[in-house]
Design an enzyme around this catalytic site. Structure first.
Site, PDB file in Angstrom:
ATOM      1  N   ASP A   1       0.793  -1.221  -0.198  1.00 31.32           N
ATOM      2  CA  ASP A   1       0.201  -0.565  -0.136  1.00 31.32           C
ATOM      3  C   ASP A   1       1.121   1.254  -0.190  1.00 31.32           C
ATOM      4  O   ASP A   1       1.549   1.307   0.870  1.00 31.32           O
ATOM      5  CB  ASP A   1      -0.921  -0.152   1.187  1.00 31.32           C
ATOM      6  CG  ASP A   1      -1.393   1.165   1.118  1.00 31.32           C
ATOM      7  OD1 ASP A   1      -1.488   2.421   0.589  1.00 31.32           O
ATOM      8  OD2 ASP A   1      -3.067   0.424   1.388  1.00 31.32           O
ATOM      9  N   HIS A   2       0.945   1.851  -0.956  1.00 33.91           N
ATOM     10  CA  HIS A   2       2.085   2.579  -1.051  1.00 33.91           C
ATOM     11  C   HIS A   2       2.213   3.893  -0.373  1.00 33.91           C
ATOM     12  O   HIS A   2       2.830   4.457   0.249  1.00 33.91           O
ATOM     13  CB  HIS A   2       2.578   3.137  -2.686  1.00 33.91           C
ATOM     14  CG  HIS A   2       0.963   4.408  -3.156  1.00 33.91           C
ATOM     15  ND1 HIS A   2       0.284   4.054  -3.264  1.00 33.91           N
ATOM     16  CD2 HIS A   2       1.580   5.640  -3.591  1.00 33.91           C
ATOM     17  CE1 HIS A   2      -0.584   5.107  -4.047  1.00 33.91           C
ATOM     18  NE2 HIS A   2       0.364   6.157  -4.212  1.00 33.91           N
TER      19      HIS A   2
ATOM     20  N   HIS B   1      -5.960   2.462   1.009  1.00 31.36           N
ATOM     21  CA  HIS B   1      -5.060   4.527   1.750  1.00 31.36           C
ATOM     22  C   HIS B   1      -6.378   4.029   2.867  1.00 31.36           C
ATOM     23  O   HIS B   1      -4.989   4.487   3.661  1.00 31.36           O
ATOM     24  CB  HIS B   1      -4.836   5.051   0.308  1.00 31.36           C
ATOM     25  CG  HIS B   1      -4.456   4.365  -1.230  1.00 31.36           C
ATOM     26  ND1 HIS B   1      -3.436   3.480  -0.873  1.00 31.36           N
ATOM     27  CD2 HIS B   1      -4.589   4.367  -1.921  1.00 31.36           C
ATOM     28  CE1 HIS B   1      -2.988   3.222  -2.060  1.00 31.36           C
ATOM     29  NE2 HIS B   1      -3.585   3.716  -3.037  1.00 31.36           N
TER      30      HIS B   1
HETATM   31  C1  BG6 Z   1      -3.772   4.307  -6.379  1.00 32.66           C
HETATM   32  C2  BG6 Z   1      -4.913   4.524  -7.464  1.00 32.66           C
HETATM   33  O1  BG6 Z   1      -3.761   3.638  -5.717  1.00 32.66           O
HETATM   34  O2  BG6 Z   1      -3.339   5.340  -5.791  1.00 32.66           O
HETATM   35  C3  BG6 Z   1      -4.558   5.770  -8.061  1.00 32.66           C
HETATM   36  O3  BG6 Z   1      -5.346   3.618  -7.743  1.00 32.66           O
HETATM   37  C4  BG6 Z   1      -4.593   7.304  -6.976  1.00 32.66           C
HETATM   38  O4  BG6 Z   1      -6.034   6.226  -8.362  1.00 32.66           O
HETATM   39  C5  BG6 Z   1      -3.203   6.962  -6.676  1.00 32.66           C
HETATM   40  O5  BG6 Z   1      -4.502   8.009  -8.561  1.00 32.66           O
HETATM   41  C6  BG6 Z   1      -3.288   8.297  -5.630  1.00 32.66           C
HETATM   42  O6  BG6 Z   1      -1.825   7.859  -5.002  1.00 32.66           O
HETATM   43  P1  BG6 Z   1      -0.919  10.099  -4.585  1.00 32.66           P
HETATM   44  O7  BG6 Z   1       0.303   8.818  -4.240  1.00 32.66           O
HETATM   45  O8  BG6 Z   1      -0.841   9.846  -5.800  1.00 32.66           O
HETATM   46  O9  BG6 Z   1      -1.594  10.221  -3.658  1.00 32.66           O
END
Ligand code: BG6
Length: 491
Positions: free
Chosen positions: A178-179, A241
């Site tokens: 989960d980045h 997230h």
């Molecule tokens: C991803 C989603 O997990 O997270 C995308 O699939 C989204 O739709 C993205 O744009 C958002 O990540 P960040 O790091 O730009 O907030």
């Protein structure tokens, strides 16, 4: 000591994620000496690329990421090989095994193998079982599997995927990405909470009135309409997230910062989420879909006119909700969350609103009370703000809000590593703390499935219900207004 010299096999090496995130991250780790100089990367995908074209692609990805590439590029690229691959053909796995064996010898790698799934999720299970049956998962060193989202699309499909993976890999060999958990300020939530007496002592329903987590995006669905229309904001952002951030905010202090202890506290927090019946969903959750609007100066189309999106799509591009955490610490404190595409700006923030004083001496009937706020800025700026009340200069008996700002990325913005870089580093070290345990995934789906069922069954939606460039539908404001609150501005 962690044994970190390894091969990294990237499934989906010709894809977008590899190009935008993985190659630059590997390069950064290499440059900083955080990657053992004895490493190998094998790019695997369907296309018939050569080592040369693959390396050229890696080099292009570094250029595109505006990285300062120095004289070491050639050496870096020499660690990369490419293999054209058919995920359902055993011969491909044997080729991979042979290639890995060669590279392990060339670079003096003791058989440690990291498998990174950066491709279409329908093959995750298949690949994992072939890796085991064809002996690519070897006995000599460690084996780890990094899995990108989406991890299923509901609890049953996630369970099925998990079972497939678990036949080949043990839970502690699986790293579910989960980045958001790699973001500097998301990781900072724990430090802010557990490293500061002034916050931890107030961190409960005795002093906090509500918590608001916003992750707004200004982009639309871009070229991902095909994927997104089957997913929607609930599955794409909230299940993973948003709930992860809530878990970090709500969990009890772990007895130590080990992987098991942190995860088990997060699991407990997720277990305390108040479940809803389908009928109750409308009381707690709001969905939205953007229509045409203006972003800055630019006119942009509505969701239903985006590529690969049906013109009568009922997919939500926005979700807001009220979560109740039914435990001793949080009883009665709503956690409001909202996320969506094509909102006014790109911003992720957490606002902790403290309760009002029992009696406010400085209140004037015609002036709004200003509660104390702790704001955690996740992105684009990283930092913390604290909103307090101070004396209004030149007056007596009047208070005015003052804001203390701490800007994290003003201090060392150049060195703030990207989320992917940190997570890759952790996985190589064998540290799974910032990856999601299966139980977290399962509890999140269990919570979210009720909402998606209710929404699928109730086809009566007035989409589009927010204009591109706005902060979402009116109903999301009403959700808080009913409790006597409002969303704090994110700017
Ligand atoms: C991803 C989603 O997990 O997270 C995308 O699939 C989204 O739709 C993205 O744009 C958002 O990540 P960040 O790091 O730009 O907030």
């Amino acid at each position: 000591e962690a044994n970190t010299n390894c091969s990294i096999v990237i499934f989906g090496a010709t894809g977008d994620l590899a190009k935008r995130k993985l190659f630059p991250s590997i390069y950064n780790l290499y440059r900083k000496g955080q990657l053992d100089s004895r490493f190998a990367v094998v790019g695997v995908a369907r296309r018939g690329w050569t080592d040369e074209s693959f390396r050229e692609n890696v080099a292009a990805s570094l250029r595109d990421s505006k990285m300062q590439v120095e004289g070491d590029l050639e050496d870096f690229l020499s660690h990369f090989r490419y293999l054209a691959f058919d995920v359902t053909n055993t011969a491909s796995y044997q080729d991979l095994n042979t290639l890995l064996g060669e590279m392990e010898q060339q670079f003096d790698i003791p058989g440690n193998r990291m498998f990174y799934m950066a491709m279409a999720p329908e093959f995750f299970g298949t690949i994992a079982s072939y890796l085991k049956s064809e002996g690519v998962k070897n006995e000599k060193g460690w084996n780890r599997l990094i899995i990108e989202k989406p991890f299923g699309r509901d609890l049953p499909s996630a369970q099925k995927l998990n079972e497939e993976l678990r036949q080949a890999f043990a839970e502690d060999e699986i790293y579910r990405i989960d980045h958001y958990l790699g973001k500097e300020m998301v990781q900072n939530i724990e430090v802010i909470r557990f490293g500061n007496a002034i916050f931890e002592s107030l961190w409960s329903n005795r002093y906090i009135s509500n918590i608001q987590v916003t992750s707004s995006e200004s982009l639309g669905v871009e070229d991902r309409g095909g994927y997104y229309d089957k997913s929607g904001a609930l599955r794409d952002m909230l299940q993973n997230h948003m709930l992860q951030m809530v878990a970090l905010l709500a969990m009890e202090p772990p007895i130590r910062l080990s992987t098991d202890e942190v995860r088990s506290e997060k699991i407990k927090a997720l277990r305390s989420l108040r479940p809803m019946t389908e009928e109750e969903v409308a009381k707690y959750f709001v969905r939205g879909q953007y229509g045409p609007g203006t972003m800055g100066e630019k006119e942009v189309p509505g969701y239903r006119s985006e590529g690969n999106v049906p013109e009568d799509s009922r997919t939500e591009t926005y979700v807001a909700g009220k979560l109740m955490i039914d435990n001793f610490r949080w009883a009665g404190v709503p956690f409001y969350v909202r996320t969506g595409k094509r909102m006014a700006e790109k911003s992720t923030k957490i606002v902790i609103q403290f309760k009002d004083l029992p009696m406010n001496l400085y209140d004037k009937a015609d002036e709004k009370k200003q509660p104390n706020l702790l704001i955690i800025h996740i992105q684009p700026d990283e930092g913390i703000s604290l909103v307090l009340n101070g004396k209004k200069m030149g007056t007596s008996g009047t208070a005015t809000p003052v804001k203390l700002d701490y800007c994290n990325n003003c201090v060392d913005s150049l060195n703030t590593p990207e989320a992917y870089e940190k997570l890759l580093y952790d996985a190589i070290q064998g540290d799974g703390t910032n990856f999601t345990h299966w139980d977290e995934v399962a509890l999140s789906w269990q919570f979210v499935d009720v909402i998606s069922k209710a929404w699928t069954n109730n086809t009566n939606v007035d989409f589009p219900n927010y204009a591109a460039g706005s902060m979402g539908p009116q109903a999301a404001d009403d959700l808080l207004a009913e409790d006597g609150f409002h969303w704090w501005p994110i700017a």
